[in-house]
Design an enzyme around this catalytic site. Structure first.
Site, short mmCIF file in Angstrom:
data_model
loop_
_atom_site.label_atom_id
_atom_site.label_comp_id
_atom_site.label_asym_id
_atom_site.label_seq_id
_atom_site.Cartn_x
_atom_site.Cartn_y
_atom_site.Cartn_z
N HIS A 1 -15.85 -8.08 1.45
CA HIS A 1 -14.84 -8.95 2.05
C HIS A 1 -14.97 -10.37 1.52
CE1 HIS A 1 -13.50 -11.80 5.18
NE2 HIS A 1 -12.48 -10.97 5.28
N MET B 1 -5.69 -7.11 8.78
CA MET B 1 -5.13 -6.24 9.81
C MET B 1 -5.95 -4.96 9.95
SD MET B 1 -1.11 -6.89 9.33
CE MET B 1 -1.18 -6.53 7.61
N GLU C 1 15.36 -43.17 -5.55
CA GLU C 1 14.33 -42.88 -4.54
C GLU C 1 14.80 -43.23 -3.13
OE1 GLU C 1 10.69 -44.95 -5.47
OE2 GLU C 1 11.72 -46.74 -6.14
N SER D 1 15.14 -41.84 -13.01
CA SER D 1 13.88 -41.14 -12.74
C SER D 1 13.75 -41.01 -11.22
CB SER D 1 12.71 -41.92 -13.32
OG SER D 1 11.51 -41.26 -13.00
N LYS E 1 0.83 -1.20 0.00
CA LYS E 1 0.00 0.00 0.00
C LYS E 1 0.87 1.26 0.00
CE LYS E 1 -3.76 -0.15 2.29
NZ LYS E 1 -4.84 -0.18 3.28
N ARG F 1 -3.45 -1.02 -6.37
CA ARG F 1 -2.53 -2.16 -6.43
C ARG F 1 -2.92 -2.99 -7.64
NH1 ARG F 1 -5.50 -5.13 -1.44
NH2 ARG F 1 -7.42 -5.29 -2.61
#
Ligand code: PEP
Ligand code: MG
Length: 916
Positions: free
Chosen positions: A453, A102, A780, A799, A22, A335
């Protein structure tokens, strides 16, 4: 130099780390000469200091004083002045947007004296008292921690006493009385008076914003969005401008394109005579932005000009918050806006078509996760036409969600825990509903616009959402809602099933069946089929635009990517689907399912064989069946490689369950039975006991099994070779590869290779064709990764089996831990995401890196891929690209996602910087 405070006029959008999103964008707008009220940002450095020490830095007080004085001089007003008071807002703003998580406090600087000054200055007593009561209310709730409902109830009581429908109908006297009452509440609840000194108000509000970084809901949001907990928030202190100065004033939120569909054109909500959070809080239903044009065409035109400028400057969809104070426009925020998955694709492709961004940039603005959302099914329109339509409201976030209605967050959470799909129904949501929204499959609200919201948060989460359904009368206390429909009043109670369509805004009673999305039709059947499928009308146009956008970006990803994308597929049917979705081969065919069903008896006979002859006979019976399996697979993948993995799980998985069998045998013994079935059971039971393992995942499986049970791997290798020979004889182009699982030592691979080489020689001789099938290995186990240099010598390809590699690197049993304690591990921050879902780059990733480097040192051209679940995970794909793998293999459904992410990985690796 201190970096605790910076004026808006001195910053830029490049400073998001320091100023938060912001603050950086306010600075950027100021730099562009747009109408931003003067102000300053308290940097994230200050917040991090506070998080570390629990105190604000001592320098901060001084720097705030200096910044406030600069502001006073610029505005020619003084904080707390009796005649012309300066008022400020205090707002949070972290680097990443955390909508509603917030705090914000408006109108700081008002007290019993300056409220008179404000009234004089504005010539409007009502306005001054409305501002003061808002300050006491917001400050009481946010800074002093008083339950918000206490104020809301008092406001409702005042409205009732005055016979007012809305807060705007309360006059100056009523608002003065309300302010007095609010101050009494502050005294009653906190034992102290509402602070009269503006500087004390300001300092307390700043600390409240810093504190709000660590509230439960903010932490929950960050965990979900994978935002680090230690970056902290900035605090923006901004000169107040007033949208509550009468009907020529107001406040709004707008987007440069529709964030739900991506449709071009300004879009937004406006509320007359209102302040700050009123729009997003959804407390009054808003007007569409076009209404502003009627009220004040000059302001509307200026706003459109600003938005056009911002979109060009940021080269992306922007959202803005603005206030109109008596006909003067003020920009309070901008934004790069959050958007739904369809909007993301459409906006990226269309901005590219408008030559505002490059094709590479367009691809960087969409993600594999968004593509997978577009592949979700949608409601069947024919069925929807016959379903009971409760209402049609605003489509805020797309998807087709069916679930049981619940009316509060806690119930949503509890029911979801026990496996129910729930739709959270609220009048409006507020940040405390986050937990319920995470748990729900969809959200439905009665109030609020597309920027409320509920809408903003649902869009961010990819959650289906319909808002502003005014026809719904929601009664959370009674856990029900009533709807006035064309055919009478319908009551819907907690637990009733509803279906909500986030693309059309429809709300249905009962379940509605779903059909594939046009994007899935596009991916499997091509552009023309999808365009035809979209139907007609406005909705169709938007679907068609979406299909074209996906096509444009996915084709670009295919051109850009280096990684090939294969699929994990075990059957001809899976292979067919995978190929349709763009798979360039099979990277893993697990062969264990081929030992199940009716074939179990043969496996039993192999295990129980008393001699070689009995075992060979059982193996010989399996051979044609296996050959047929492989033939189907290879046929579907004609011309592309199919990596067939030799059997991996421990053999006891193919035998009856120990407990069940023990019980059956015990019961038979009690009955004194001596049937042939009983003797067989006894024999099998002995074998099951013999083969029982405490840790089967670490026991006799994979290559170990192949080396211990004679003929087992040989059978499979022969079946592959013969399937290859049969198809070759028919003029096909089969390309099998044989893959050996769970190798830890190169010797294991050598032994299997010897068997394979001998069988290939036999088949070559029998069929008169040179059978040379590559033999590769799964990496593996940590030891395989650490000895890759040796293993590479005996392997034709590697692989990575990152499922087992994760299991064995962490020592996490893959079958147990996720359900057992991952929730706790995620809550306490040991894990941010399951390492089985997204590759643990530091640990498991390091082993992958070591293995690739060491193997390529001895065999530079060794083909290397990955076939664990991570092959379809976006973040992991970027890593696999970066360490130089040749391909990823994932489930067929993830193939398009992997194609897109592999393209993005290639572009970001060559230094493209995402402008967001
Ligand atoms: C792996 O371990 O990553 C793998 C692909 O094999 P499986 O999941 O079959 O053990
Ligand atoms: Mg494995």
């Amino acid at each position: 130099m201190s970096t605790y405070v910076q004026d808006f006029a001195d910053g830029s959008m490049a400073q998001k780390d320091l100023l938060g999103g912001k603050g950086a964008n306010l600075a950027e707008m100021t730099r562009l000469g747009l109408p931003v009220p003067p102000g300053f940002t308290i940097t994230t450095d200050a917040c991090r200091y506070y998080l570390r020490t629990g105190k604000v830095p001592t320098d901060l007080r001084v720097e705030v004083t200096q910044a406030i004085r600069r502001l006073e001089d610029t505005m020619n007003r003084r904080l707390g002045d009796f005649h012309e008071p300066l008022l400020v807002s205090v707002r949070s703003g972290a680097k990443f947007s955390m909508p509603g998580m917030m705090e914000t406090v408006l109108n700081i600087g008002l007290n019993d004296a300056s409220v008179q000054g404000l009234a004089e200055q504005a010539g409007d007593e009502r306005f001054a008292w409305d501002s003061y009561r808002r300050l006491v209310q917001m400050f009481g709730k946010t800074v002093l921690g008083i339950e918000g409902d206490v104020f809301a109830e008092e406001l409702d009581a005042a409205k009732a006493a005055a016979g007012a429908a809305s807060d705007t109908d309360l006059d100056a006297d009523a608002l003065r009385a309300l302010t007095v009452r609010f101050k009494e509440i502050v005294r009653e609840q906190t034992g102290r008076d509402f602070p009269q000194h503006p500087r004390e108000q300001l300092d307390l509000a700043i600390v409240a914003v810093l504190e709000s970084w660590n509230t439960e809901r903010a932490r929950l949001y960050r965990r979900r969005e994978r935002i680090p907990h230690d970056i902290g928030t900035a605090v923006n202190v901004c000169t107040m401008v007033f949208g509550n100065l009468g009907d020529r004033s107001g406040t709004g939120v707008a987007f440069t394109r529709d964030p739900a569909t991506g449709q071009p054109g300004d879009y937004g909500d406006y509320l007359r005579n209102a302040q700050g959070e009123d729009v997003v809080a959804g407390i009054r239903n808003t007007l569409p932005l076009a209404a502003l044009e009627e009220v004040d065409p000059d302001v509307y035109n200026e706003l459109r000009g600003v938005m056009r400028r911002l979109e060009m400057h940021y080269r992306d969809l922007c959202d803005v918050e603005f206030t109109v104070e008596e006909g003067k426009l003020w920009m309070l925020q901008t934004r790069v806006g959050k958007r739904t998955a369809p909007a993301a694709f459409r906006i990226a492709a269309e901005l590219e078509a408008e030559h505002l961004i490059t094709l590479d940039e367009a691809l960087m603005r969409v993600s594999g996760d968004q593509l997978s959302q577009l592949m979700f099914p949608q409601f069947d329109r024919k069925a929807a036409a016959k379903a009971t339509l409760l209402t049609r409201a605003m489509a805020a976030s797309p998807g087709a969600a069916v679930g049981r209605c619940v009316f509060d967050s806690q119930t949503a959470h509890d029911w979801a825990e026990r496996g129910e799909d729930v739709i959270l129904v609220r009048r409006e949501t507020n940040p405390d509903d986050l937990q319920g929204m995470i748990a729900a499959v969809g959200v439905l609200t009665a109030r609020g616009g597309k920027t409320s919201h509920a809408a903003v948060v649902a869009r961010g989460m990819g959650l289906t959402c319909v808002v502003g359904a005014e026809a719904l009368d929601v009664d959370p206390a009674a856990r029900r809602m009533t709807v006035d429909t064309a055919s009478g009043v319908v009551e819907v109670v907690e637990g009733d099933v509803v279906a909500i369509d986030g693309a059309t805004g429809e709300v249905f009673l009962g379940a509605v069946p779903v059909v594939p999305s046009p994007v899935t039709t596009y991916l499997t059947d091509g552009v023309d089929a999808a365009l035809a499928d979209a139907g007609e009308g406005d909705a169709a146009e938007s679907l068609q635009a979406l299909v074209l956008a996906v096509d444009r970006l996915l084709r670009h990803a295919d051109e850009a990517r280096r990684l090939r994308v294969k699929a994990n597929a075990d059957t001809g049917e899976d292979a067919h689907r995978a190929r349709a979705l763009g798979a360039e081969g099979i990277g893993l065919a697990r062969t264990e399912h081929m030992f199940l069903g009716e074939r179990r008896v043969l496996v039993e006979r192999i295990i129980l064989a008393r001699d070689d002859a009995e075992r060979d006979a059982a193996l010989a019976e399996l051979l044609p069946l296996q050959r047929q399996d492989f033939t189907e697979l290879l046929q579907e993948m004609d011309g592309l490689t199919s990596t067939i993995r030799l059997i991996d799980p421990p053999l006891h998985e193919f035998l009856p369950d120990l407990t069940e069998l023990s019980v059956r045998v015990a019961l038979a013994e009690e009955r004194g039975e001596s049937s042939p079935e009983h003797s067989h059971d006894l024999e099998v039971l002995a074998a099951v006991r013999r083969m029982h393992e405490a840790n089967p995942m670490l026991g006799l499986r994979g290559v170990r099994l192949g080396l211990v049970v004679p003929g087992l791997f040989g059978l499979q290798i022969r079946a592959v070779c013969e399937a290859w020979a049969d198809l070759r004889a028919k003029g096909k182009d089969p390309r099998p590869e044989i893959m050996v699982p769970l190798v830890a030592s190169v010797m294991e691979l050598h032994l299997v290779r010897d068997v394979a080489t001998a069988i290939m020689a036999e088949v070559s001789a029998e069929r008169g064709a040179a059978c040379e099938i590559p033999v590769g290995v799964m990496i593996e186990l940590p030891r395989a990764a650490l000895t890759a240099e040796r293993i590479a010598e005996a392997a034709d390809f590697f692989s990575f089996g990152t499922n087992d590699l994760t299991q064995t690197t962490w020592g996490f049993s893959r079958d147990d831990v996720e359900g057992a304690f991952f929730a706790q591990y995620t809550a306490n921050g040991v894990l941010t995401v399951s390492p089985f879902e997204s590759l643990d780059l530091r640990g498991v990733g390091r082993l992958v890196d070591i293995a690739v480097t060491d193997a390529r040192a001895v065999k530079p051209d060794l083909p290397i891929g990955v076939c664990g679940e991570h092959g379809g995970d976006p973040e992991s794909i970027h890593f696999f690209h970066s360490v130089g793998l040749d391909y990823v293999s994932c489930s067929p459904f993830r193939v398009p996602v992997a194609r897109l992410e592999a393209g993005r990985a290639a572009i970001s690796a060559v230094g493209h910087s995402d402008s967001r």
